[in-house]
Design a protein around this motif. Structure first.
Motif, PDB file in Angstrom:
ATOM      1  N   TRP A  49       0.927  -1.178  -0.108  1.00 39.08           N
ATOM      2  CA  TRP A  49       0.107   0.086   0.009  1.00 39.08           C
ATOM      3  C   TRP A  49       0.919   1.221  -0.015  1.00 39.08           C
ATOM      4  N   SER A  50       1.988   1.313   0.401  1.00 36.91           N
ATOM      5  CA  SER A  50       2.902   2.165   0.396  1.00 36.91           C
ATOM      6  C   SER A  50       3.251   2.639  -0.947  1.00 36.91           C
ATOM      7  N   ILE A  52       1.500   1.718  -3.606  1.00 33.80           N
ATOM      8  CA  ILE A  52       0.330   2.171  -4.472  1.00 33.80           C
ATOM      9  C   ILE A  52       0.183   3.651  -4.022  1.00 33.80           C
ATOM     10  N   GLY A  53       0.531   4.214  -2.754  1.00 32.95           N
ATOM     11  CA  GLY A  53       0.502   5.507  -2.266  1.00 32.95           C
ATOM     12  C   GLY A  53       1.686   6.489  -2.999  1.00 32.95           C
ATOM     13  N   TRP A  54       2.631   5.631  -3.138  1.00 37.91           N
ATOM     14  CA  TRP A  54       4.019   6.415  -3.600  1.00 37.91           C
ATOM     15  C   TRP A  54       3.405   6.830  -5.335  1.00 37.91           C
ATOM     16  N   ASP A  57       0.948   9.535  -5.507  1.00 37.70           N
ATOM     17  CA  ASP A  57       1.413  10.714  -5.000  1.00 37.70           C
ATOM     18  C   ASP A  57       2.356  11.403  -6.343  1.00 37.70           C
ATOM     19  N   ILE A  65      -0.146  10.656   0.319  1.00 33.67           N
ATOM     20  CA  ILE A  65      -0.847   9.584   0.107  1.00 33.67           C
ATOM     21  C   ILE A  65       0.149   8.318   0.536  1.00 33.67           C
ATOM     22  N   VAL A  66       1.517   8.490   0.547  1.00 35.31           N
ATOM     23  CA  VAL A  66       2.278   7.501   0.713  1.00 35.31           C
ATOM     24  C   VAL A  66       2.237   7.113   2.200  1.00 35.31           C
ATOM     25  N   GLY A  69      -1.184   5.304   2.447  1.00 37.56           N
ATOM     26  CA  GLY A  69      -0.818   3.909   2.233  1.00 37.56           C
ATOM     27  C   GLY A  69      -0.435   3.132   3.229  1.00 37.56           C
ATOM     28  N   LEU A  72      -2.628   2.440   6.085  1.00 40.55           N
ATOM     29  CA  LEU A  72      -3.849   1.175   5.666  1.00 40.55           C
ATOM     30  C   LEU A  72      -3.423  -0.063   5.483  1.00 40.55           C
ATOM     31  N   GLY A  73      -2.115  -0.142   4.857  1.00 41.63           N
ATOM     32  CA  GLY A  73      -1.422  -1.559   4.780  1.00 41.63           C
ATOM     33  C   GLY A  73      -1.177  -1.952   6.226  1.00 41.63           C
TER      34      GLY A  73
END
Length: 111
Positions: A49-50, A52-54, A57, A65-66, A69, A72-73
């Protein structure tokens, strides 16, 4: 080691003893395996999820957002660990909680 001594050792080990020893060894590392599974869920969730956030971003030109993420992960990893029954105390009957399946307590514990 002489051949005669080796044969006597092999004949003294019956299959029923081997099965009992194998099942006892499998029960001893159930907590370790459950801990590794919990760790894998949490770290895997954070990494996926990091990333995905990256990506989001970079796409949207933001920088926060990272972090969302990663949080959330981690939450997803804890949730999956709980739903797979890996976060409960081990039972006294020797049954591994990792083998018992998802948690079925639902809302019965709500006050």
């Amino acid at each position: 080691m002489s051949l005669r001594k080796r044969n006597s050792q092999l004949s003294s080990h019956t299959p029923s003893q081997g099965a009992a020893n194998d099942s006892a060894d499998a029960g001893n590392d159930g907590g370790y395996n459950a801990g590794i599974a919990v760790f894998s869920y949490i770290v895997g969730g954070i990494i996926v999820w990091s990333l995905i956030g990256w990506g989001l971003d970079n796409l949207w030109g933001t920088r926060w957002i990272v972090l969302l993420g990663a949080l959330l992960g981690a939450a997803g990893g804890f949730y999956l660990s709980h739903m797979h029954g890996l976060t409960r105390q081990s039972s006294s009957s020797g049954e591994s909680n990792a083998d018992s399946g998802p948690s079925t307590d639902g809302d019965s514990n709500a006050k």
